[in-house]
Design an enzyme around this catalytic site. Sequence first.
Site, PDB file in Angstrom:
ATOM      1  N   GLN A  98      -4.493  -5.072   6.802  1.00 25.85           N
ATOM      2  CA  GLN A  98      -5.546  -5.950   6.249  1.00 25.85           C
ATOM      3  C   GLN A  98      -5.511  -7.338   6.856  1.00 25.85           C
ATOM      4  O   GLN A  98      -6.239  -8.223   6.407  1.00 25.85           O
ATOM      5  CB  GLN A  98      -5.386  -6.075   4.726  1.00 25.85           C
ATOM      6  CG  GLN A  98      -5.581  -4.788   3.972  1.00 25.85           C
ATOM      7  CD  GLN A  98      -6.993  -4.221   4.076  1.00 25.85           C
ATOM      8  OE1 GLN A  98      -7.932  -4.908   4.486  1.00 25.85           O
ATOM      9  NE2 GLN A  98      -7.149  -2.974   3.718  1.00 25.85           N
ATOM     10  N   CYS A 133      -4.844   2.583  -3.580  1.00 23.26           N
ATOM     11  CA  CYS A 133      -3.574   3.052  -2.996  1.00 23.26           C
ATOM     12  C   CYS A 133      -2.476   2.000  -3.131  1.00 23.26           C
ATOM     13  O   CYS A 133      -1.624   1.853  -2.234  1.00 23.26           O
ATOM     14  CB  CYS A 133      -3.739   3.443  -1.522  1.00 23.26           C
ATOM     15  SG  CYS A 133      -4.920   4.750  -1.269  1.00 23.26           S
ATOM     16  N   LYS A 193     -10.209  -0.846  10.680  1.00 20.93           N
ATOM     17  CA  LYS A 193     -10.364  -2.040   9.828  1.00 20.93           C
ATOM     18  C   LYS A 193     -10.580  -3.278  10.697  1.00 20.93           C
ATOM     19  O   LYS A 193     -10.615  -4.405  10.209  1.00 20.93           O
ATOM     20  CB  LYS A 193      -9.130  -2.213   8.942  1.00 20.93           C
ATOM     21  CG  LYS A 193      -8.942  -1.062   7.935  1.00 20.93           C
ATOM     22  CD  LYS A 193      -7.793  -1.347   7.005  1.00 20.93           C
ATOM     23  CE  LYS A 193      -7.232  -0.116   6.352  1.00 20.93           C
ATOM     24  NZ  LYS A 193      -8.062   0.432   5.271  1.00 20.93           N
ATOM     25  N   HIS A 233       0.869  -1.184   0.000  1.00 22.90           N
ATOM     26  CA  HIS A 233       0.000   0.000   0.000  1.00 22.90           C
ATOM     27  C   HIS A 233       0.907   1.236   0.000  1.00 22.90           C
ATOM     28  O   HIS A 233       2.025   1.179   0.525  1.00 22.90           O
ATOM     29  CB  HIS A 233      -0.848  -0.052   1.276  1.00 22.90           C
ATOM     30  CG  HIS A 233      -1.886   1.016   1.403  1.00 22.90           C
ATOM     31  ND1 HIS A 233      -1.598   2.284   1.840  1.00 22.90           N
ATOM     32  CD2 HIS A 233      -3.215   0.992   1.179  1.00 22.90           C
ATOM     33  CE1 HIS A 233      -2.714   2.997   1.883  1.00 22.90           C
ATOM     34  NE2 HIS A 233      -3.713   2.237   1.480  1.00 22.90           N
TER      35      HIS A 233
HETATM   36  N1  7TS Z   1      -1.742  -0.660   4.663  1.00 22.34           N
HETATM   37  C1  7TS Z   1      -2.655  -1.397   4.025  1.00 22.34           C
HETATM   38  C2  7TS Z   1      -2.307  -2.774   3.577  1.00 22.34           C
HETATM   39  C3  7TS Z   1      -3.927  -0.875   3.804  1.00 22.34           C
HETATM   40  O1  7TS Z   1      -4.833  -1.620   3.172  1.00 22.34           O
HETATM   41  C4  7TS Z   1      -4.229   0.431   4.245  1.00 22.34           C
HETATM   42  C5  7TS Z   1      -5.552   1.075   3.957  1.00 22.34           C
HETATM   43  C6  7TS Z   1      -3.247   1.131   4.938  1.00 22.34           C
HETATM   44  C7  7TS Z   1      -2.004   0.569   5.119  1.00 22.34           C
HETATM   45  C8  7TS Z   1      -3.486   2.498   5.493  1.00 22.34           C
HETATM   46  O2  7TS Z   1      -4.366   2.428   6.544  1.00 22.34           O
HETATM   47  P1  7TS Z   1      -4.855   3.767   7.269  1.00 22.34           P
HETATM   48  O3  7TS Z   1      -5.919   3.310   8.209  1.00 22.34           O
HETATM   49  O4  7TS Z   1      -3.677   4.337   7.959  1.00 22.34           O
HETATM   50  O5  7TS Z   1      -5.376   4.649   6.183  1.00 22.34           O
HETATM   51  N2  7TS Z   1      -6.254   0.516   2.885  1.00 22.34           N
HETATM   52  C9  7TS Z   1      -7.382   0.978   2.321  1.00 22.34           C
HETATM   53  C10 7TS Z   1      -8.062   0.295   1.315  1.00 22.34           C
HETATM   54  O6  7TS Z   1      -7.724  -0.776   0.843  1.00 22.34           O
HETATM   55  N3  7TS Z   1      -9.138   1.012   0.951  1.00 22.34           N
HETATM   56  O7  7TS Z   1      -9.176   2.128   1.687  1.00 22.34           O
HETATM   57  C11 7TS Z   1      -8.081   2.120   2.545  1.00 22.34           C
END
Ligand code: 7TS
Length: 420
Positions: free
Chosen positions: A217, A378, A240, A137
């Site tokens: 995830q 992303c 999540k 990501h």
């Molecule tokens: N790493 C992974 C693997 C992710 O899927 C996400 C967010 C992040 C980091 C960042 O997480 P945050 O909570 O700090 O924003 N992924 C997604 C997605 O798949 N759709 O919206 C956000």
Amino acid sequence: MTPAEASAARAVDPQGFDIDRVRADFPILQQEVHGRQLVYLDNAATTQKPASVIEALERYYYLDNANVHRGAHELSERATRAFEAAREKVRGFLHAHDATEIVFVRGATEAINLVAQSYGRANIKQGDEVLLTEMEHHSNIVPWQLLCEQTGAVLKVVPINEHGELILDEFDRLLTKRTKLVGIVHVSNALGTINPIKTLIHKAHDVGAVVLVDGAQAVAHIQVDVRDLDCDFYAFSGHKLYGPTGIGVLYAKQSILEAMPPYQGGGEMIEHVTFEKTTYNKLPYKFEAGTPNIAGAIGLGASIDYLRTMGLGAVSAHERSVLRYATQRAQEIKGLRIIGTAGLKCSILSFVVAGTHPADFGTILDQLGVAIRTGHHCAMPVMQHFDIPGTARASIGMYNTRQEVDVFIDGVARAKRMLS
Ligand code: 7TS
């Protein structure tokens, strides 16, 4: 016992996973969108919250709200107790040694930036290498690019194969004595691939590199044991994991955290301040500058309680079965290509349909009450690898059902007819 707690307690079913009871715990699911029953399949972006989490937030603000670690009064003591109890729940959830290894942050993104700027700036020098994978990501790419720009370190990338799996021979080839840090996603948000992180962590340690695992995830789907994995850093976001937004966790081994300089300065992270010299607070507060997201941490604690009541094993088994069904049904649609066909995957069904644009599926499905995400998720390098602009992505959570998959697949088939 509140109605939500009573419901959660009832849902402990020795016969297995009671999906109707789980669904009843998520108030938001009981609604229509555009005149259709909501089918929420965007859990990788954020999960919905059970009533017990919403009630924990509400209870905190109704009854206990105060700042933590400083008040000489009852409310502050209650808030502090609840906040630290949440930290202990996270420790247990990750099976960390000690609660001092649990740093509350805003989310996975902030956790990774913290490691890059604190550990990275102190330990990674010109000519050193940071090893990432092609399926990261952006949150586990850009902080390392910034670090490399600042230090003159070099970014290396392990490529993926046509199934969206890491090419392990390439990992072995790219991991050298120059590698100082390896950043790996536990589960890919664009592909669903589950990486063999335990093996990779072991290999990285053999060359003296530390390993950061992006667990954003993974935590809602896989039992994580940071001691068994022996990872140096593990990052995830509460939202999540059926918890609130604005709260996340950085796990780091105590010895590593001890040696790291602070990330941000301010209140809470200090021991003693003069204009000549400041000394820092003990762990984990050294990394928690300013008033923390107290309600968020308490809500995250409640989501961990909820997940424990459901049993992550039962949740995973249920999700696997729904994903298997969704995959089978998707394959019935002519011209549909699944992006991400790893042998080991969870939660994610990403796809493209020949002659159509993924974004159009999102719009049409939304009109049918089905929430999915479309675009690059992303993870632009993944899209570049497959030479596609993006995918349409359904991501499965504990409350999704086969009936919902049927609505989704019928919607995809209908959208395809409209678009081609
Ligand atoms: N790493 C992974 C693997 C992710 O899927 C996400 C967010 C992040 C980091 C960042 O997480 P945050 O909570 O700090 O924003 N992924 C997604 C997605 O798949 N759709 O919206 C956000």
